[in-house]
Each structure stands twice: as C-alpha cells, then as structure tokens.
Motif scaffolding. Structure first.
Motif, PDB file in Angstrom:
ATOM      1  N   GLN A 392     -67.932 -22.588  34.142  1.00  0.00           N
ATOM      2  CA  GLN A 392     -68.823 -22.961  33.104  1.00  0.00           C
ATOM      3  C   GLN A 392     -68.269 -23.912  32.156  1.00  0.00           C
ATOM      4  O   GLN A 392     -68.879 -24.810  31.638  1.00  0.00           O
ATOM      5  CB  GLN A 392     -69.047 -21.516  32.183  1.00  0.00           C
ATOM      6  CG  GLN A 392     -69.933 -20.669  32.817  1.00  0.00           C
ATOM      7  CD  GLN A 392     -70.032 -19.186  32.206  1.00  0.00           C
ATOM      8  OE1 GLN A 392     -69.298 -19.031  31.596  1.00  0.00           O
ATOM      9  NE2 GLN A 392     -71.157 -18.414  32.614  1.00  0.00           N
ATOM     10  N   LYS A 393     -66.996 -23.783  32.137  1.00  0.00           N
ATOM     11  CA  LYS A 393     -66.183 -24.835  31.309  1.00  0.00           C
ATOM     12  C   LYS A 393     -66.212 -26.429  31.550  1.00  0.00           C
ATOM     13  O   LYS A 393     -66.516 -27.110  30.860  1.00  0.00           O
ATOM     14  CB  LYS A 393     -64.532 -24.259  31.066  1.00  0.00           C
ATOM     15  CG  LYS A 393     -63.644 -25.437  30.245  1.00  0.00           C
ATOM     16  CD  LYS A 393     -62.423 -24.839  30.263  1.00  0.00           C
ATOM     17  CE  LYS A 393     -61.327 -26.040  29.593  1.00  0.00           C
ATOM     18  NZ  LYS A 393     -59.946 -25.649  29.866  1.00  0.00           N
ATOM     19  N   TYR A 394     -66.269 -26.481  32.928  1.00  0.00           N
ATOM     20  CA  TYR A 394     -66.509 -27.896  33.661  1.00  0.00           C
ATOM     21  C   TYR A 394     -67.944 -28.049  34.186  1.00  0.00           C
ATOM     22  O   TYR A 394     -67.871 -28.731  35.133  1.00  0.00           O
ATOM     23  CB  TYR A 394     -65.409 -27.984  35.020  1.00  0.00           C
ATOM     24  CG  TYR A 394     -64.065 -27.642  34.243  1.00  0.00           C
ATOM     25  CD1 TYR A 394     -63.461 -28.676  33.372  1.00  0.00           C
ATOM     26  CD2 TYR A 394     -63.161 -26.702  34.856  1.00  0.00           C
ATOM     27  CE1 TYR A 394     -62.223 -28.510  33.132  1.00  0.00           C
ATOM     28  CE2 TYR A 394     -61.862 -26.581  34.511  1.00  0.00           C
ATOM     29  CZ  TYR A 394     -61.330 -27.668  33.478  1.00  0.00           C
ATOM     30  OH  TYR A 394     -60.092 -27.566  32.870  1.00  0.00           O
ATOM     31  N   LYS A 395     -68.714 -27.431  33.300  1.00  0.00           N
ATOM     32  CA  LYS A 395     -70.130 -27.666  33.386  1.00  0.00           C
ATOM     33  C   LYS A 395     -70.841 -27.919  34.981  1.00  0.00           C
ATOM     34  O   LYS A 395     -71.540 -28.686  35.413  1.00  0.00           O
ATOM     35  CB  LYS A 395     -70.547 -29.224  32.979  1.00  0.00           C
ATOM     36  CG  LYS A 395     -69.812 -29.754  31.705  1.00  0.00           C
ATOM     37  CD  LYS A 395     -70.617 -28.743  30.358  1.00  0.00           C
ATOM     38  CE  LYS A 395     -69.877 -29.339  29.145  1.00  0.00           C
ATOM     39  NZ  LYS A 395     -70.183 -28.117  28.061  1.00  0.00           N
ATOM     40  N   GLU A 396     -70.369 -26.582  35.446  1.00  0.00           N
ATOM     41  CA  GLU A 396     -70.960 -26.612  36.877  1.00  0.00           C
ATOM     42  C   GLU A 396     -72.371 -25.861  36.575  1.00  0.00           C
ATOM     43  O   GLU A 396     -72.765 -25.322  35.461  1.00  0.00           O
ATOM     44  CB  GLU A 396     -70.189 -25.698  37.632  1.00  0.00           C
ATOM     45  CG  GLU A 396     -69.012 -26.270  38.165  1.00  0.00           C
ATOM     46  CD  GLU A 396     -69.464 -27.272  39.444  1.00  0.00           C
ATOM     47  OE1 GLU A 396     -70.513 -26.970  40.081  1.00  0.00           O
ATOM     48  OE2 GLU A 396     -69.022 -28.280  39.529  1.00  0.00           O
ATOM     49  N   GLN A 397     -73.496 -26.011  37.789  1.00  0.00           N
ATOM     50  CA  GLN A 397     -74.763 -25.321  37.461  1.00  0.00           C
ATOM     51  C   GLN A 397     -74.623 -23.639  37.403  1.00  0.00           C
ATOM     52  O   GLN A 397     -73.782 -22.967  37.957  1.00  0.00           O
ATOM     53  CB  GLN A 397     -75.389 -25.571  39.014  1.00  0.00           C
ATOM     54  CG  GLN A 397     -75.545 -27.118  39.118  1.00  0.00           C
ATOM     55  CD  GLN A 397     -76.198 -27.469  40.412  1.00  0.00           C
ATOM     56  OE1 GLN A 397     -76.806 -26.484  41.086  1.00  0.00           O
ATOM     57  NE2 GLN A 397     -76.213 -28.726  40.567  1.00  0.00           N
ATOM     58  N   PRO A 398     -75.909 -23.015  36.608  1.00  0.00           N
ATOM     59  CA  PRO A 398     -75.445 -21.769  36.234  1.00  0.00           C
ATOM     60  C   PRO A 398     -75.806 -20.885  37.622  1.00  0.00           C
ATOM     61  O   PRO A 398     -74.976 -19.807  37.602  1.00  0.00           O
ATOM     62  CB  PRO A 398     -76.946 -21.486  35.377  1.00  0.00           C
ATOM     63  CG  PRO A 398     -77.203 -23.054  34.914  1.00  0.00           C
ATOM     64  CD  PRO A 398     -76.684 -23.796  35.772  1.00  0.00           C
ATOM     65  N   ALA A 399     -76.578 -21.315  38.576  1.00  0.00           N
ATOM     66  CA  ALA A 399     -76.496 -20.745  39.813  1.00  0.00           C
ATOM     67  C   ALA A 399     -74.969 -20.347  40.446  1.00  0.00           C
ATOM     68  O   ALA A 399     -74.514 -19.378  41.061  1.00  0.00           O
ATOM     69  CB  ALA A 399     -77.288 -21.033  40.721  1.00  0.00           C
ATOM     70  N   VAL A 400     -74.359 -21.605  40.554  1.00  0.00           N
ATOM     71  CA  VAL A 400     -72.839 -21.682  41.146  1.00  0.00           C
ATOM     72  C   VAL A 400     -72.146 -20.760  40.281  1.00  0.00           C
ATOM     73  O   VAL A 400     -71.273 -19.874  40.775  1.00  0.00           O
ATOM     74  CB  VAL A 400     -72.281 -23.271  41.136  1.00  0.00           C
ATOM     75  CG1 VAL A 400     -70.994 -23.048  41.322  1.00  0.00           C
ATOM     76  CG2 VAL A 400     -73.352 -24.000  41.991  1.00  0.00           C
ATOM     77  N   CYS A 401     -72.151 -20.781  38.813  1.00  0.00           N
ATOM     78  CA  CYS A 401     -71.344 -19.986  38.129  1.00  0.00           C
ATOM     79  C   CYS A 401     -71.705 -18.546  38.401  1.00  0.00           C
ATOM     80  O   CYS A 401     -70.783 -17.741  38.338  1.00  0.00           O
ATOM     81  CB  CYS A 401     -71.545 -20.284  36.568  1.00  0.00           C
ATOM     82  SG  CYS A 401     -70.920 -22.045  36.397  1.00  0.00           S
ATOM     83  N   ASN A 402     -72.914 -18.111  38.450  1.00  0.00           N
ATOM     84  CA  ASN A 402     -73.037 -16.909  38.693  1.00  0.00           C
ATOM     85  C   ASN A 402     -72.517 -16.043  40.125  1.00  0.00           C
ATOM     86  O   ASN A 402     -72.120 -15.163  40.176  1.00  0.00           O
ATOM     87  CB  ASN A 402     -74.763 -16.567  38.629  1.00  0.00           C
ATOM     88  CG  ASN A 402     -75.045 -15.092  38.932  1.00  0.00           C
ATOM     89  OD1 ASN A 402     -75.661 -14.714  39.951  1.00  0.00           O
ATOM     90  ND2 ASN A 402     -74.895 -14.226  37.745  1.00  0.00           N
TER      91      ASN A 402
END
Length: 521
Positions: A392-402
């Motif tokens: 999340q800090k490095y602006k990855e997509q929400p689906a990837v973060c989840n």
C-alpha cells in the motif's frame, strides 16, 4: 619695369590662349566620345532587336507546341470521358432491362398471392365452421362429464392443477438434489484437475538452505595468512561480517558458518578478494568487507530487476524491486524465498489464466506475497500484514494488497486473486522436500538472540555464531568501559536464561576495542 610688365602681359596672354586651346581640345574629345557612345548604343539596339526577334520566334514556337500538347491531352481526356459515358449508358440500359424483368416477375407474384388469399379465405371459412362444431361437441362432452363426476368444469380444473403442481414439485426437488450432487462432484473434480494441471506446468527444483558455506582455497598455506598473527585477521573478519570462520584440518577448504545467507555471502566474497589480492590485515579486511557489502547491495537490485523482467512484471516500485532481490538471500522454512515467490507467481498466473481472471495481476501478487519477510527492520506484525502495508505504501493495486495480506487469513479476502495466491502458496510449500520447519524455527531463535543483545545500551552489533552456542557482542568503546563490559556480559547471559529456551549453553562474548587513527601527510 617695362620688361616686367611686358613679361606679365605675355604670360597672361599665353595662359588665356592655353585655356582656350584646352577647351577646344576638350570639346573635340567629348564630341568623339559621344559619337563612339552613340555608335555603340545603336549597335546594342540592333543586337537587342535581333535577340528580341529570336526570342519572340522561340516563344511563339513554344506556345504552339504547348497548345498542341494541351489540345492532344484535352482530346484524350474527352475520349476517356466519352468512353466512360458510353459505358455508364450501357450499364443503365442493362439495369433498365433487369428492372423491367423484375417488375414483370413481381406482378406475376402479386397475382399468385391474390389467388392464394382467395383460396385461404375459403379455407378459413371451412376451418371456422369446423371449430364451431368442435366447440359444440366439447360443451356436450363437458356437460356429460359434469353429470357423471358431480363436479363442475372449474372444480375439476382446480383439482387437476393442484395434482400437477404437487407432482411438479416432487420432480423438481429430486432433480435439484441430483443437480447439486453432480455439481459438487464436478466442482471438486474440476478443482483438483486445475490444481494438478497447474502443478504439472510449473516444475521447480528445490534446494534446502543450510547455515554453512565452503570457501575453497588452492593450498593450505593460505590458511595461515587468513588467521594472521595471533588470530587478528580472522577476528577482524568475524567482527566485520558477523559470521564464524572455521579453519580446521579440512583440506583446501575454509568453512563459513552463520544463519544469515547475506552475511555468509559477504564473508565468502571478501575472503576471495583478500586471497586474490594477497594483502590480508585488519585494515584491508575492513576495506574489502565495506566494498563487498556495497557490491552485494548492487547485486540485490540487479537480481530484483532480472526477476521482474523474467516474469514480465512492469511498473514495480524501486524499493519493492530491491526487496525482491533480497529474497535471493532469505529462506522460508528452508526453502529459498525468491525461488518460492517466483514459483508462486507462475502458479498464480497459470491458475488465473485457466479461471479467466487477470493473470498479470495474479502473477504480481504471487511474487510479492512474502515481501514482508525481507523487511530489514524488526517488526512485531505478521509478515502478511507487513507486506500488505508495504504494498500500500508503494501504491500497489488494492487487489494485490489484499492478496498479500490475506494469504494467511490475517485479513478478509475481497478479491478473486486472494484465494488463488493462498492456494498457490500452499502448493509451492507443500511439495515434498520443499520446506523444513526446523530450519525456520532455528533461524528465528538466532535472530531473537541477536535482537536481545541489541536492546542493551552501548551495544553496537551482535552476532550469533557456532550454531547459536556463542553470542559475540561488539560495544562502543567510548560509551562502555572495561568494567561495564564485564557487567554487560553477565547481564546479557542472565537475560538469555530468563527469556529464552535453548539446548545446552550459550557463551556471551563482549568485545570492546579502542582505535586511534591519524594520518601522516
């Protein structure tokens, strides 16, 4: 006096006569030049007239040629247009003939349709008459059935509907049960088939990580140089790298022991450079180790970039690329973390592709799912939560973060990629020989041992060596005295006894060193 006057008068007269003669001669010269100029002008005019006449004739000829050329082009264009007009006229005539034929055919069809309509009207009258007769017959039949059954037609219809509805419900419930059972069997079978196909399409070799690296040497004479006078070289190398250098009777080999693969690699490369260079002393050792650490950092970035290029992943943040490179020097339950993450990424891409989900996004999540394990700072959070926060800090997509945060069920799954990453992580880790629980718990204990020593004031570095049987603590000489070093060794040993569980005993060595450095210029 009279002679002088006479001479003056004579000189004046001569001067006047000279002036008059000069003017006469000058006028005569001007007249001659004027005549020459007039002759030249007349010649130029004649020549110009001749040239003008020639040019005029040339232009007239050129204009005639151009006119003839334009006339010919116009005639050719006119002939072309004429041919096109004739062709179009022929086409129009052909279309007129075709339309005439089509019009005649349509008229014939209209006549046939009118005759058919007349016949159809007669047939409809016959059908209507038969229908009326059939309705009368049905009414008679219904009245007879009502007398026999003592039920009206509406009552009989209602009873029939109820029986049909009940029968339909019974049949439908049995069919639904059969369909659900078949669906469960089919779903399980298809899921197993998908997982097996995914595993078969991704074949990866597994190598169990160990805590020992072997440094090969050409002859045993080099061992003495590495040890140094009274062991100062080997002590400097162990203090700079945090590993244990074992120089024993093993022929042409030096053993480097340590649980951290990065430290072992730094020590191995530093030894190689020192042996090649030949200058082995504490100052040179520290210089080589510092350069090697810098080179390892560059290699980590290169490994990360090569990994994302191989997997076809784009737009990854530089810090995440660096963490992917660090995976090369980490292990997860004895399984190399980078190899495990690459395998999970490929498995996720294959499975997502089979299910019709975004394969690139699934591959990205599979590569980054264990990114929390290589975070250099100590953290109390689970690695899945830490990895999700980093993504999340490095602006990855929400689906990837989840998917990163949910692959061990620490957070709720909100995308279709999350269960795929979880399943592929299990597939990669559950292969025979892929992981070893003992290694992970062992490394965790050594890290806790080092972290415990770092909590004391004045401690600069701490290294667990000899498979965790010895803890070397390096302190700041300016902040810790010799007496304090003795007390610190005792305090650390007591803290280990009270807070940790371990087999055997642990030796705590506190190293305090004072260095005075100056330069002669």
């Amino acid at each position: 006096m009279s002679e002088t006057v006479i001479l003056a008068i004579t000189g004046g007269g001569a001067l006047v006569v000279g002036i008059i003669l000069g003017r006469v001669l000058l006028r005569k010269a001007f007249a001659q030049e004027e005549n020459k100029a007039k002759e030249q002008a007349s010649l130029i005019l004649k020549e110009a007239e001749v040239n003008a006449e020639t040019i005029k004739k040339d232009k007239i000829l050129e204009a005639k040629e151009k006119f003839l050329k334009l006339k010919q082009e116009f005639e050719e264009e006119a002939n072309k247009r004429k041919n096109i007009i004739l062709t179009n006229e022929n086409k129009v005539k052909q279309r007129d003939q075709h339309l005439s034929k089509e019009l005649e055919r349509v008229k014939r069809k209209e006549a046939e349709v009118e005759s058919m309509q007349e016949n159809l009207g007669a047939q409809m009258e016959i059908v209507q008459k038969k229908k009326e007769d059939l309705d009368k017959f049905n009414e008679q039949k219904v009245s007879i059935l009502e007398k026999i059954s003592n039920l009206t037609a509406d009552e009989a219809k209602e009873q029939l509907m109820e029986s049909l509805v009940e029968e339909s419900r019974t049949i439908a419930s049995s069919k639904i049960k059969e369909i659900m059972e078949e669906a469960e069997l089919t779903a399980t079978k298809e899921a197993k088939k998908l997982v097996i196909q995914t595993i078969q399409r991704t074949a990866t070799e597994h190598a169990i990580e160990n805590c020992v690296s072997i440094f090969n040497i050409e002859s045993d004479d080099i061992k003495g140089k590495i040890i140094g006078r009274e062991g100062r070289n080997i002590r400097a190398l162990e203090a700079a790298t945090g590993v244990e250098i074992i120089v024993d009777d093993t022929p042409e080999a030096i053993i480097i022991s340590g649980f951290d693969p990065v430290r072992r690699e730094i020590a191995r490369l530093s030894l190689h450079r020192l042996v090649v260079d030949g200058r082995i002393h504490p100052a040179r050792i520290e210089e080589i180790v510092a350069k090697t650490e810098k080179n390892i950092e560059e290699e980590i970035v290169e490994i990360g970039e090569r990994t994302i290029i191989d997997l076809g992943i784009h737009g990854l943040h530089p810090e995440l690329i660096k963490m992917v490179g660090r995976m090369r020097f980490r292990s997860s339950y004895g399984q190399n973390l980078l190899q495990h993450s690459r395998e999970v990424a490929n498995l996720c891409a294959i499975m997502a592709g089979e299910l019709g989900i975004n394969a690139k996004q699934a591959k990205r999540a599979g590569l980054l799912h264990d990114i929390g394990k290589v975070w250099p700072e100590e953290a109390e959070k689970p690695h899945a939560i830490l990895g999700m926060e980093l993504a999340q800090k490095y602006k990855e997509q929400p689906a990837v973060c989840n998917a990163i945060g949910a692959h061990h069920d620490e957070v709720e799954m909100t995308s279709l990629i999350s269960p795929i990453v979880q399943a592929c992580d299990a597939i990669s880790g559950s292969r025979p020989g892929a992981r070893r629980e003992v290694m992970e718990s062992y490394i965790k204990r050594l890290k806790e041992l080092e972290a415990l020593a770092l909590n004391f004031n004045g401690v600069h570095k701490s290294y667990a060596i000899q498979a965790g049987r010895e803890l070397r603590v390096i302190v700041d000489s300016e902040n810790v005295t010799d007496e304090r070093a003795d007390q610190l060794s005792f305090d650390i040993s007591q803290k280990i006894e009270n807070d940790m569980q371990y087999p055997g005993q642990i030796k705590v060595t506190v190293i305090r060193e004072k260095r005075a450095v100056n330069f002669a210029k």
